[in-house]
Design an enzyme around this catalytic site. Structure first.
Site, PDB file in Angstrom:
ATOM      1  N   ARG A   1       0.799  -1.183   0.006  1.00  0.00           N
ATOM      2  CA  ARG A   1       0.049   0.021  -0.121  1.00  0.00           C
ATOM      3  C   ARG A   1       0.835   1.214  -0.204  1.00  0.00           C
ATOM      4  O   ARG A   1       0.494   2.324  -0.560  1.00  0.00           O
ATOM      5  CB  ARG A   1      -0.918   0.064   1.186  1.00  0.00           C
ATOM      6  CG  ARG A   1      -1.908   0.971   1.290  1.00  0.00           C
ATOM      7  CD  ARG A   1      -2.824   0.678   2.730  1.00  0.00           C
ATOM      8  NE  ARG A   1      -2.017   0.552   3.927  1.00  0.00           N
ATOM      9  CZ  ARG A   1      -1.896   1.523   4.853  1.00  0.00           C
ATOM     10  NH1 ARG A   1      -2.948   2.452   4.698  1.00  0.00           N
ATOM     11  NH2 ARG A   1      -1.563   1.411   5.960  1.00  0.00           N
TER      12      ARG A   1
ATOM     13  N   LYS B   1      -7.897 -17.745  18.287  1.00  0.00           N
ATOM     14  CA  LYS B   1      -6.756 -17.944  18.907  1.00  0.00           C
ATOM     15  C   LYS B   1      -6.302 -16.546  19.136  1.00  0.00           C
ATOM     16  O   LYS B   1      -5.558 -16.286  20.320  1.00  0.00           O
ATOM     17  CB  LYS B   1      -5.500 -18.989  18.230  1.00  0.00           C
ATOM     18  CG  LYS B   1      -4.778 -18.370  17.326  1.00  0.00           C
ATOM     19  CD  LYS B   1      -3.772 -17.572  17.258  1.00  0.00           C
ATOM     20  CE  LYS B   1      -3.450 -17.217  16.073  1.00  0.00           C
ATOM     21  NZ  LYS B   1      -2.577 -15.830  16.084  1.00  0.00           N
TER      22      LYS B   1
HETATM   23  N1  LIG Z   1       2.813 -11.536  11.692  1.00  0.00           N
HETATM   24  C1  LIG Z   1       2.687 -12.691  11.916  1.00  0.00           C
HETATM   25  O1  LIG Z   1       3.706 -13.037  12.541  1.00  0.00           O
HETATM   26  C2  LIG Z   1       1.507 -13.356  11.241  1.00  0.00           C
HETATM   27  C3  LIG Z   1       1.693 -14.841  11.055  1.00  0.00           C
HETATM   28  C4  LIG Z   1       0.556 -15.354  10.580  1.00  0.00           C
HETATM   29  C5  LIG Z   1      -0.629 -14.721   9.890  1.00  0.00           C
HETATM   30  N2  LIG Z   1      -0.451 -13.169  10.223  1.00  0.00           N
HETATM   31  C6  LIG Z   1      -1.732 -12.561   9.627  1.00  0.00           C
HETATM   32  O2  LIG Z   1      -1.476 -11.930   8.690  1.00  0.00           O
HETATM   33  C7  LIG Z   1      -2.148 -11.007   8.505  1.00  0.00           C
HETATM   34  C8  LIG Z   1      -1.421  -9.476   8.260  1.00  0.00           C
HETATM   35  O3  LIG Z   1      -0.799  -9.123   9.486  1.00  0.00           O
HETATM   36  P1  LIG Z   1       0.761  -8.603   9.562  1.00  0.00           P
HETATM   37  O4  LIG Z   1       1.154  -9.453  10.804  1.00  0.00           O
HETATM   38  O5  LIG Z   1       1.516  -8.839   8.300  1.00  0.00           O
HETATM   39  O6  LIG Z   1       0.391  -7.136  10.008  1.00  0.00           O
HETATM   40  P2  LIG Z   1       1.244  -6.095  10.594  1.00  0.00           P
HETATM   41  O7  LIG Z   1       0.836  -5.970  11.988  1.00  0.00           O
HETATM   42  O8  LIG Z   1       2.816  -6.395  10.474  1.00  0.00           O
HETATM   43  O9  LIG Z   1       1.234  -4.765   9.680  1.00  0.00           O
HETATM   44  C9  LIG Z   1       0.071  -4.239   9.433  1.00  0.00           C
HETATM   45  C10 LIG Z   1      -0.478  -4.212   8.277  1.00  0.00           C
HETATM   46  O10 LIG Z   1      -1.859  -3.594   8.254  1.00  0.00           O
HETATM   47  C11 LIG Z   1      -1.697  -2.601   7.137  1.00  0.00           C
HETATM   48  N3  LIG Z   1      -2.537  -1.612   7.669  1.00  0.00           N
HETATM   49  C12 LIG Z   1      -2.502  -1.000   8.730  1.00  0.00           C
HETATM   50  N4  LIG Z   1      -3.581  -0.076   8.867  1.00  0.00           N
HETATM   51  C13 LIG Z   1      -4.058  -0.236   7.624  1.00  0.00           C
HETATM   52  C14 LIG Z   1      -5.104   0.632   7.049  1.00  0.00           C
HETATM   53  N5  LIG Z   1      -5.971   1.469   7.733  1.00  0.00           N
HETATM   54  N6  LIG Z   1      -5.595   0.333   5.760  1.00  0.00           N
HETATM   55  C15 LIG Z   1      -4.985  -0.912   5.061  1.00  0.00           C
HETATM   56  N7  LIG Z   1      -4.011  -1.477   5.592  1.00  0.00           N
HETATM   57  C16 LIG Z   1      -3.608  -0.997   6.969  1.00  0.00           C
HETATM   58  C17 LIG Z   1      -0.337  -2.330   7.123  1.00  0.00           C
HETATM   59  O11 LIG Z   1       0.022  -1.824   5.686  1.00  0.00           O
HETATM   60  C18 LIG Z   1       0.345  -3.750   7.220  1.00  0.00           C
HETATM   61  O12 LIG Z   1       0.389  -4.250   5.915  1.00  0.00           O
HETATM   62  C19 LIG Z   1      -3.087 -10.758   9.602  1.00  0.00           C
HETATM   63  O13 LIG Z   1      -4.347 -11.483   9.414  1.00  0.00           O
HETATM   64  C20 LIG Z   1      -2.182 -11.808  10.782  1.00  0.00           C
HETATM   65  O14 LIG Z   1      -3.138 -12.341  11.495  1.00  0.00           O
HETATM   66  C21 LIG Z   1       0.526 -12.671  10.752  1.00  0.00           C
HETATM   67  O1  LIG Z   2       0.638 -14.112  17.615  1.00  0.00           O
HETATM   68  P1  LIG Z   2       0.253 -12.689  16.966  1.00  0.00           P
HETATM   69  O2  LIG Z   2      -0.873 -11.991  17.639  1.00  0.00           O
HETATM   70  O3  LIG Z   2       1.022 -11.933  16.455  1.00  0.00           O
HETATM   71  O4  LIG Z   2      -0.528 -13.288  15.811  1.00  0.00           O
HETATM   72  C1  LIG Z   2       0.358 -13.751  14.472  1.00  0.00           C
HETATM   73  C2  LIG Z   2       0.201 -15.316  13.774  1.00  0.00           C
HETATM   74  O5  LIG Z   2      -1.204 -15.438  13.880  1.00  0.00           O
HETATM   75  C3  LIG Z   2       0.844 -16.253  14.758  1.00  0.00           C
HETATM   76  O6  LIG Z   2       0.474 -17.774  14.194  1.00  0.00           O
END
Ligand SMILES: NC(=O)c1ccc[n+]([C@@H]2O[C@H](COP(=O)([O-])OP(=O)(O)OC[C@H]3O[C@@H](n4cnc5c(N)ncnc54)[C@H](O)[C@@H]3O)[C@@H](O)[C@H]2O)c1
Ligand SMILES: O=P(O)(O)OC[C@H](O)CO
Length: 335
Positions: free
Chosen positions: A38, A198
C-alpha cells in the site's frame, strides 16, 4: 529476467507476514514474486535498497526474485497464486480494484487470521461470495509461525488447509524450504476459525498478564480456551478433527506465550489501563483479535455456545467493562 523463474505468485500486503511470506517464496528457485504494498514510500525504498523499511527490515529482498508493484492489478497479472496478507479489517478496500474476471482461474491463498468485520465472514467465504472463486481453488496458511522468526530463519511449521487436498499439497510444496516445513490439511473452516479465535485468547492472556495474573492462571485459561474453540468450531462446522495438532493447539500456544505476539501485546496494554484507541496508536502492527472478538461474539448469538473467554474480551474491548472486574467474573467459569 532469469529464464528459470517460471511460476509467478502475487503477494498482497506490506506488513510483517507479507514480508516473511515473500522471503519464504523466494527460497524456491523457479518462483518470481509480484509484491503489492500500500505504501508508496515503502515501495520506493524496497526498489532502491531491497529491504522493507517498515517491517522485518533485516530481510533482503532480491530484485531478481521480487518485483514490487504499485498497482494490485499489475501484481496479479499472470500469477497462478494470489496470496492475501492484509489484516482482514482492511482487505476490502485494496481488492475493490479486482473483479471476478481478473481473478478467474487463479488460486487464492489467504494468509489472514481474521474475519471481515461487519460481514462477520471468514476471508475464504468472503472471497467466494465477492469474486465467485470456488472454495476448492483456495487455501489458507495456518500454523504456529511468527514472521519475526521466519526472518531469523528459525525452524517453523505451517499448515496449508483447503477443501481440495491437491490445492493444499501444491501450495505446501511452495512454502517448504530449509527452515519451513508446510503440511497439507483438508479442514479449511476448522483451521480458519481456530486461527481467528486464538487471537482473542491471546488478547485475554495479555489482559490478564497486564492486570497481574501469573503463569498458573494463564495455563488454565489457555486450556479452557482450547475447549471454547472446540465447542464453537464444532457448532459451526461439525466434523472430526484433531485439535491437539499444531495447526490449532500449536497456533494457540505460540500466540498466547510468544514475545512476538501482536494480540498478546495489545491485550497487555489494555490490562495495564490503556484505552483501545491508545493501544492501537501505540502499536504499529494490527491485533486481529480486536476485530475477531466482535465477529465471533456476534456469530455466537446464533450458535449460543458457552464462550466465557470471548465474552470477557468482548465486554472489555467493546463495552468498556473494567478488565480487572471482568477477569474476576471469568474466574468462576474456569476449571
Ligand atoms: N505477523 C505474523 O507473524 C503473522 C503470522 C501469521 C498470520 N498473520 C496474519 O497476517 C495478516 C497480516 O498481518 P501482519 O502481521 O502482516 O500485519 P502487521 O501488523 O505486521 O502490519 C500491519 C499491516 O496492516 C496494514 N494496515 C494498517 N493499517 C491499515 C489501514 N488503515 N488500511 C489498510 N491497511 C492497513 C499495513 O499496511 C500492514 O500491511 C493478519 O491477518 C495476521 O493475523 C500474521
Ligand atoms: O501471535 P500474533 O498475535 O502476532 O498473531 C500472529 C500469528 O497469527 C501467529 O501464528
Amino acid at each position: 529476467m532469469n529464464q528459470t523463474l517460471t511460476e509467478k505468485i502475487a503477494v498482497i500486503g506490506g506488513g510483517s507476514w507479507a514480508t516473511a511470506l515473500v522471503k519464504i517464496l523466494c527460497e524456491q528457485p523457479h518462483i518470481q514474486v509480484r509484491w503489492w504494498l500500500r505504501s508508496a514510500e515503502d515501495i520506493a525504498h524496497i526498489r532502491t535498497y531491497h529491504h522493507n523499511p517498515s517491517y522485518l527490515s533485516d530481510v533482503y529482498l532480491s530484485p531478481k526474485k521480487v518485483k514490487v508493484c504499485d498497482k494490485i492489478k499489475e501484481a496479479i497479472k499472470g500469477a497462478q497464486y494470489v496470496v492475501l496478507a492484509i489484516p482482514a479489517a482492511f482487505i476490502e478496500e485494496p481488492l475493490r480494484e479486482l473483479s471476478p474476471e481478473l481473478l478467474k482461474g487463479k488460486r487464492i491463498v489467504s494468509a489472514i487470521k481474521g474475519m471481515v468485520p461487519h460481514k462477520n465472514k471468514l476471508v475464504t467465504d468472503w472471497i467466494e461470495e465477492t469474486y465467485g472463486i470456488p472454495l476448492d481453488d483456495m487455501c489458507v496458511i495456518a500454523g504456529p509461525c511468527h514472521a519475526e522468526e521466519v526472518a531469523l530463519e528459525k525452524q517453523s511449521y505451517l499448515t496449508i488447509a483447503s477443501t481440495n487436498l491437491a490445492c493444499s499439497e501444491d501450495f505446501s510444496k511452495l512454502m517448504t524450504c530449509r527452515y519451513v516445513t508446510a503440511n497439507p490439511l483438508t479442514d479449511l473452516y476448522g483451521v480458519e476459525y481456530a486461527a481467528v479465535m486464538k487471537n482473542i485468547v491471546a488478547l485475554a492472556c495479555g489482559i490478564t498478564h497486564g492486570i497481574g495474573y501469573g503463569d498458573n492462571f494463564q495455563a488454565v485459561m489457555v486450556a479452557n480456551a482450547m475447549q471454547e474453540i472446540r465447542r464453537f468450531v464444532t457448532a459451526v462446522d461439525p466434523r472430526e478433527r484433531d485439535l491437539s495438532s499444531s495447526a490449532y493447539l500449536g497456533d494457540l500456544l505460540v500466540t498466547a506465550y510468544s514475545q512476538f505476539s501482536r494480540n498478546r501485546l495489545f491485550g497487555n496494554m489494555i490490562g495495564r489501563g490503556y484505552s483501545v484507541k491508545a493501544a492501537q496508536l501505540e502499536m504499529k502492527m494490527i491485533a486481529e483479535g480486536y476485530y475477531a472478538a466482535k465477529s465471533i461474539f456476534t456469530m455466537n448469538e446464533k450458535y449460543q455456545v458457552s464462550m466465557p473467554i470471548t465474552e470477557a474480551v468482548y465486554r472489555i474491548l467493546y463495552e468498556g467493562a473494567a478488565p480487572a472486574f471482568v477477569m474476576e467474573q471469568l474466574k468462576k467459569h474456569l476449571k
